[in-house]
Enzyme design. Structure first.
Site, PDB file in Angstrom:
ATOM      1  N   GLY A  74      -8.507  -1.843   0.685  1.00 42.73           N
ATOM      2  CA  GLY A  74      -8.457  -1.267  -0.647  1.00 42.73           C
ATOM      3  C   GLY A  74      -9.335  -0.047  -0.822  1.00 42.73           C
ATOM      4  O   GLY A  74      -9.036   0.840  -1.624  1.00 42.73           O
TER       5      GLY A  74
ATOM      6  N   ASP B 184      -1.581  -2.058   3.850  1.00 49.29           N
ATOM      7  CA  ASP B 184      -0.910  -1.604   2.637  1.00 49.29           C
ATOM      8  C   ASP B 184      -1.678  -0.449   1.991  1.00 49.29           C
ATOM      9  O   ASP B 184      -2.164   0.407   2.706  1.00 49.29           O
ATOM     10  CB  ASP B 184      -0.714  -2.779   1.670  1.00 49.29           C
ATOM     11  CG  ASP B 184      -2.026  -3.383   1.182  1.00 49.29           C
ATOM     12  OD1 ASP B 184      -3.063  -3.230   1.862  1.00 49.29           O
ATOM     13  OD2 ASP B 184      -2.007  -4.025   0.116  1.00 49.29           O
TER      14      ASP B 184
ATOM     15  N   GLY C  23      -9.864  -5.049  -0.656  1.00 49.45           N
ATOM     16  CA  GLY C  23      -9.536  -5.786  -1.861  1.00 49.45           C
ATOM     17  C   GLY C  23     -10.190  -7.156  -1.833  1.00 49.45           C
ATOM     18  O   GLY C  23     -10.589  -7.651  -0.778  1.00 49.45           O
TER      19      GLY C  23
ATOM     20  N   GLU D 147      -5.756  -5.615   8.419  1.00 47.20           N
ATOM     21  CA  GLU D 147      -4.947  -6.626   7.722  1.00 47.20           C
ATOM     22  C   GLU D 147      -4.136  -7.551   8.624  1.00 47.20           C
ATOM     23  O   GLU D 147      -3.871  -8.701   8.248  1.00 47.20           O
ATOM     24  CB  GLU D 147      -4.008  -5.928   6.725  1.00 47.20           C
ATOM     25  CG  GLU D 147      -4.703  -5.358   5.502  1.00 47.20           C
ATOM     26  CD  GLU D 147      -5.359  -4.009   5.748  1.00 47.20           C
ATOM     27  OE1 GLU D 147      -6.019  -3.487   4.822  1.00 47.20           O
ATOM     28  OE2 GLU D 147      -5.218  -3.467   6.870  1.00 47.20           O
TER      29      GLU D 147
END
Length: 389
Positions: free
Chosen positions: A148, A179, A100, A171
């Site tokens: 992402g 996530d 992301g 992350e």
């Protein structure tokens, strides 16, 4: 990325801007994507009864931003009812999708209209759609596939890696947590491999992505364009036909064919050490192991955000018993709080902006991150904020 053989575009795609959930801010009439001097950040093509999505930010390693979500989600919603097959791939020679756009998210984290307030919610809705898609969904993960990019691929029915694929969920090193449904797919990789990958951000390359269970097939990067072309020519793209086509290209692939899984020698140690009941116990197990490999893992974990490590451990433990939808809802609760915290902004600064690789975490040690503090990240949000899938 190798030159792709692409069928001609029969027409530019019409998509519906249909969901207030995506906050597109336009009425529900159809929008037509026309050729413009500036290429869209996600290109949509219709080839007969099949759809192709190309992530088109090659200079940014195809990092996923909000504009791309606004393009992809409505298209997939329409294609789920009108297409027989969907392919997603990345532009350029380096990445499928490197994650992301966290720099933009961190930069506005304290603003009233912070990007993170809506980006994560809509990203997770998109991840859920990929994971529940009713027609075959094929991700060609040729190149860097992280964060992402994993969310756009791993929940789909087919994931094709090449020798250039580099997979990771890094992350914890930037003050976040794995996530995009990481709490669902990571604990299902077998043994404690998922916990290991989640906490350390370890990178898997090429055929190892298949052997770990992240990819479903492999293909030589030089033939990925040919594979796409053959998939688009299938008269009856039923899952078994796609499976046969992907298996054929995998059998004919040449890279690392007879090499064992790179983590195979340490899988027993991963199982033993990362079966600890807490991050502290995992580190204690590694200290008792005392091997060169174990010392390397301790050093790696020492660089990560202590808060992220503890939240990630709890996330993976809980996710093993939840559906994808439940996992994404849980992750939305976590991310709604953690992206506004000190460690995320500091991690992005240290690793991606200043690149001094010297983040100053707060709290600075695992001992300072209490069980009560970790639990707060998992508390339900208000009725308006909860993500219901």
């Amino acid at each position: 990325m190798a030159v792709r053989i692409k069928p001609p575009i029969t027409r530019m795609v019409l998509i519906r801007a249909i969901s207030s959930r995506l906050r597109i801010g336009v009425s529900s009439h159809l929008l037509k994507y026309r050729r413009m001097s500036t290429a869209p950040e996600a290109i949509l093509e219709e080839i007969g009864d099949k759809g192709v999505i190309t992530l088109n930010r090659p200079k940014a390693l195809n990092a996923l931003n909000y504009n791309m979500i606004k393009i992809i989600y409505p298209a997939l919603k329409e294609w789920e009812n009108t297409k027989s097959l969907v392919i997603i791939k990345g532009a350029g020679e380096k990445a499928f999708c490197a994650g992301g756009d966290v720099v933009a998210i961190a930069g506005t984290a304290q603003d009233e209209d912070a990007v993170g307030n809506y980006f994560f919610r809509e990203e997770y809705i998109l991840n859920c759609l990929v994971g529940t898609f009713h027609v075959p969904y094929i991700a060609l993960i040729d190149g860097i596939t992280m964060g992402g990019g994993v969310g756009l691929s791993v929940h789909g029915q087919f994931r094709v890696a090449t020798e250039r694929t580099l997979f990771a969920m890094p992350e914890t090193g930037i003050g976040l947590f794995p996530d995009v449904g990481g709490s669902h797919f990571l604990p299902r990789l077998g043994g404690r491999l998922g916990m290991y990958l989640a906490l350390t951000g370890h990178r898997l390359k090429g055929r190892d992505v298949l052997k770990a269970g992240v990819a479903t097939h492999v293909c030589d990067s030089s033939r990925i364009g040919e594979l796409e072309e053959q998939l688009l020519k299938l008269d009856s793209p039923y899952p078994e036909d796609i499976q046969a086509m992907l298996s054929k290209f995998q059998e004919e692939s040449t890279f690392s064919k007879n090499e064992p899984f790179s983590l195979q020698p340490v899988l027993p140690q991963i199982q033993k050490c990362f079966s600890g009941g807490s991050v502290e116990e995992i580190i204690s197990n590694l200290e008792k192991d005392g091997s060169e490999w174990a010392e390397k893992q301790i050093k790696t974990l020492s660089r990560m955000s202590p808060t992220s490590l503890k939240v990630t451990f709890e996330q993976i433990e809980r996710g093993a018993h939840l559906t994808l939808q439940e996992c994404l809802s849980m992750e939305h609760r976590i991310v709604s709080r953690i992206f506004k915290g000190h460690d995320f902004k500091e991690g992005v600064r240290a690793l991606m902006i200043d690149q001094d690789n010297k983040p100053s975490w707060s709290p600075a040690s695992l001992a300072e991150v209490s069980t009560e503090k970790v639990e707060e990240y998992f508390y339900p949000l208000s009725e308006e904020e909860e993500l219901l899938l």
